[in-house]
Design a protein around this motif. Sequence first.
Motif, PDB file in Angstrom:
ATOM      1  N   LYS A  30       0.839  -1.203   0.000  1.00  0.00           N
ATOM      2  CA  LYS A  30       0.000   0.000   0.000  1.00  0.00           C
ATOM      3  C   LYS A  30       0.873   1.252   0.000  1.00  0.00           C
ATOM      4  N   GLU A  31       1.930   1.239   0.829  1.00  0.00           N
ATOM      5  CA  GLU A  31       2.849   2.384   0.853  1.00  0.00           C
ATOM      6  C   GLU A  31       3.457   2.626  -0.528  1.00  0.00           C
ATOM      7  N   LEU A  32       3.848   1.551  -1.189  1.00  0.00           N
ATOM      8  CA  LEU A  32       4.419   1.686  -2.531  1.00  0.00           C
ATOM      9  C   LEU A  32       3.396   2.245  -3.514  1.00  0.00           C
ATOM     10  N   ALA A  49       9.764   0.152  -7.860  1.00  0.00           N
ATOM     11  CA  ALA A  49       8.588  -0.184  -7.055  1.00  0.00           C
ATOM     12  C   ALA A  49       7.938  -1.469  -7.569  1.00  0.00           C
ATOM     13  N   ALA A  50       7.869  -1.614  -8.883  1.00  0.00           N
ATOM     14  CA  ALA A  50       7.276  -2.819  -9.465  1.00  0.00           C
ATOM     15  C   ALA A  50       8.077  -4.062  -9.077  1.00  0.00           C
ATOM     16  N   ALA A  51       9.396  -3.943  -9.078  1.00  0.00           N
ATOM     17  CA  ALA A  51      10.241  -5.069  -8.672  1.00  0.00           C
ATOM     18  C   ALA A  51       9.994  -5.421  -7.207  1.00  0.00           C
ATOM     19  N   GLU A  52       9.840  -4.415  -6.372  1.00  0.00           N
ATOM     20  CA  GLU A  52       9.573  -4.672  -4.955  1.00  0.00           C
ATOM     21  C   GLU A  52       8.206  -5.314  -4.772  1.00  0.00           C
ATOM     22  N   VAL A  53       7.223  -4.878  -5.526  1.00  0.00           N
ATOM     23  CA  VAL A  53       5.888  -5.471  -5.432  1.00  0.00           C
ATOM     24  C   VAL A  53       5.930  -6.932  -5.867  1.00  0.00           C
TER      25      VAL A  53
END
Length: 88
Positions: A30-32, A49-53
């Motif tokens: 959600k934070e991302l 961010a996409a990689a982290e998700v």
Amino acid sequence: YRRNLGAVGARIDAEESALDQLTLLLTRAKELAVGQAGDTVDAASRTAAAAEVRELLRQAVAIGNQRFGEDHLFGGTNADGRPPFDPE
């Protein structure tokens, strides 16, 4: 009787721990999402961010497929041994 209660309590503790971990992952996701929602975010930031998700999703599936003894914590009545969540 007490042994059964102990086993049930241990399973509930394991389920609660898994749900706590999932809550942390969802909070981060959600934070991302909120952080990337603006139009001032550049492509590199969105790519990161996409990689982290994707990693958060991988972790969530792993948590959802955790075992407790011989059964999956969140496998429901599935008795064939297959993990309840597909990573794809």
